[in-house]
Design an enzyme around this catalytic site. Structure first.
Site, PDB file in Angstrom:
ATOM      1  N   ASP A 220     -18.099   4.008  -7.852  1.00 30.32           N
ATOM      2  CA  ASP A 220     -17.045   4.373  -6.891  1.00 30.32           C
ATOM      3  C   ASP A 220     -17.005   5.894  -6.780  1.00 30.32           C
ATOM      4  OD1 ASP A 220     -14.766   4.796  -5.380  1.00 30.32           O
ATOM      5  OD2 ASP A 220     -13.603   3.245  -6.394  1.00 30.32           O
TER       6      ASP A 220
ATOM      7  N   SER B 265      -6.710   1.029  -4.457  1.00 32.37           N
ATOM      8  CA  SER B 265      -6.759   2.461  -4.149  1.00 32.37           C
ATOM      9  C   SER B 265      -5.357   3.075  -4.317  1.00 32.37           C
ATOM     10  CB  SER B 265      -7.325   2.665  -2.741  1.00 32.37           C
ATOM     11  OG  SER B 265      -7.777   3.981  -2.569  1.00 32.37           O
TER      12      SER B 265
ATOM     13  N   TYR C 239       0.836  -1.208   0.000  1.00 31.15           N
ATOM     14  CA  TYR C 239       0.000   0.000   0.000  1.00 31.15           C
ATOM     15  C   TYR C 239       0.874   1.263   0.000  1.00 31.15           C
ATOM     16  CZ  TYR C 239      -3.857   3.159   1.033  1.00 31.15           C
ATOM     17  OH  TYR C 239      -4.778   4.171   0.966  1.00 31.15           O
TER      18      TYR C 239
ATOM     19  N   HIS D  83     -16.265   1.778  -3.889  1.00 34.06           N
ATOM     20  CA  HIS D  83     -14.837   1.625  -3.642  1.00 34.06           C
ATOM     21  C   HIS D  83     -14.515   0.300  -2.951  1.00 34.06           C
ATOM     22  CE1 HIS D  83     -10.889   3.391  -3.712  1.00 34.06           C
ATOM     23  NE2 HIS D  83     -10.713   3.217  -2.413  1.00 34.06           N
TER      24      HIS D  83
END
Length: 452
Positions: free
Chosen positions: A386, A303, A222, A422
């Site tokens: 989203d 994301s 991430y 999302h």
């Protein structure tokens, strides 16, 4: 007796604190409350733990990026440090009676301590299994303390904490049929980045896996917004390890919160490229060992993690056998103009500022796709509703990939979920279907086979 307000703005890890005293007869004679703006600057994060009349206790990052515990007299504004900042991040904390409960993140693993309010610097370590404290339930005036620990192969184990003995007693296990945690191995390695920084990475697999040949391997990461990517349980990853005989790896790259604000600052704005080079370095480490090869290694992120995997596919396409980019931020020139994108300038910078734009030019996934370059198979996943990362990011990116290289590399596919956003709140049926499609795509492109 008091009402406390925490006020934040955007994604910056800071907040203000206002406190109002509630009159004794407020329930029968409500009046306008007057707030004492005890913290009225964006100077750090303040988490309220409790109070003794006008003496409030906070965990704060003010002058302590890894957090410390202070007392704050709301009448005199006097501050006193009770527990100083540690080299490890204070990940969670509570005040129960006159006992502090402290969860420190030590090399991406939660470690539990307690200390007395009368001598807060004297810690007592509480023995607990390696993993992540995913739930801490307690109140200031109630001695009942419950916490739940999870890890890559432990769905969840609930404990009672006896503050008189500092011992944990397990009272419930979340069970998954057929799962035997002892059948799996979890190791942590530290990979050296180009600038000498040690990047922690977890490697999880079946103990009986044959390591004399390359195995299907999934590397996740991430690296953003001060978020710590700690050991957690995933049923779909378990299927990958058990039924496809895969290896799961988690790289704790810079930009996250694993080592505090300094680690975060090392992977945002002008240093954002460190996120990608850290991740690629971890991939090269895996490909150089007996775990996998560049043809059997896939990367996955969502994301900000979707930005990560797409940028790495541009920078080092020869290192990966497949790429999964889920609800990614992929147009770095215009991200701030859609939905809540303006809040992400805390990590990405402002495209309207020339110096920031020059940095974004170096890694914006949409704008760094090249014709004639052999890209690995790439699956882009998004939801048509989203409202966090608008699906246009994914749609433009996959269209550009297909247009730039209509025959070379790939395949480049998009999976667009209808009536989904999302990810949060997605129905279980949709989660299962999406996971099945993702792992089918991985199996096809990594050469993985199903084992009953």
């Amino acid at each position: 007796k008091y009402l406390s307000l925490s006020i934040s703005e955007g994604c910056e890890p800071y907040n203000k604190v206002w406190v109002a005293e509630i009159p004794a007869d407020f329930a029968t004679n409500p009046t306008r409350l007057e707030f004492n703006k005890i913290i009225d600057n964006w100077e750090g994060a303040y988490d309220l733990l409790g109070n003794d009349d006008g003496l409030f206790y906070f965990a704060t990052t003010h002058e302590a990026p890894n957090k410390r515990i202070i007392s704050f007299d709301i009448n005199t504004k006097e501050r006193k440090e009770l527990i100083k900042e540690s080299k490890s991040v204070l990940n969670n904390q509570a005040l129960v009676g006159n006992k502090f409960i402290l969860v420190y993140l030590e090399d991406v693993k939660d470690v539990l301590y307690t200390s007395d309010l009368s001598s807060p610097a004297d810690f007592t370590k509480v023995d607990m299994p390696i993993g992540t404290v995913i739930q801490l339930s307690c109140k200031r005036l109630d001695p009942f303390v419950s916490l739940k620990v999870s890890s890559f192969v432990l769905p969840g184990r609930s404990y009672l904490l006896d503050l008189s003995t500092n011992k944990l007693t397990a009272y419930n296990d979340d069970k998954v049929e057929g799962l035997i945690p002892e059948d799996y191995s979890t190791e942590q390695v530290f990979v050296t980045a180009d600038d000498g920084t040690k990047i922690p990475m977890f490697i999880v697999r079946r103990k009986d896996l044959d390591l004399t040949k390359p195995n299907p391997t999934l590397l996740s990461g991430y690296g953003g917004f001060n978020i710590s990517n700690t050991p957690s349980f995933s049923p779909s990853r378990l299927v990958f390890m058990n039924k496809l005989h895969g290896i799961f790896c988690l790289a704790n790259i810079r930009g996250g919160g694993e080592y505090g604000e300094k680690w975060h600052d090392g992977g945002r704005k002008t240093t954002k490229m460190n996120c990608f080079t850290d991740f690629i370095t971890c991939a090269k480490y895996l490909n150089g060992q007996t775990y996998c090869s560049s043809k059997t290694l896939a990367i996955q992120g969502g994301s900000n993690g979707g930005l990560l995997t797409a940028a790495c596919a541009n920078l080092a396409p020869d290192q990966f056998g497949a790429v999964i980019t889920q609800v990614g931020v992929l147009d770095m020139y215009k991200f701030h103009t859609f939905t809540i994108g303006h809040a992400w300038r805390s990590d990405y910078g402002d495209p309207d500022v020339e110096a920031d734009f020059r940095v974004l030019q170096t890694y914006s996934p949409l704008h760094n796709i090249q014709s004639g370059k052999v890209y690995p198979p790439i699956l882009v996943v998004t939801g048509d509703h989203d409202d966090r990362v608008a699906p246009l990011h994914s749609l433009k990116y996959i269209a550009e990939l297909q247009s730039a290289n209509p025959e070379l590399g790939g395949p480049f596919l998009a999976r667009i979920e209808v009536a989904a956003g999302h990810g949060a709140g997605k129905p279980t049926t949709k989660v299962v279907e999406e996971s099945a499609d993702i792992y089918s795509y991985l199996a096809k492109n990594l050469g993985a086979t199903w084992h009953d």
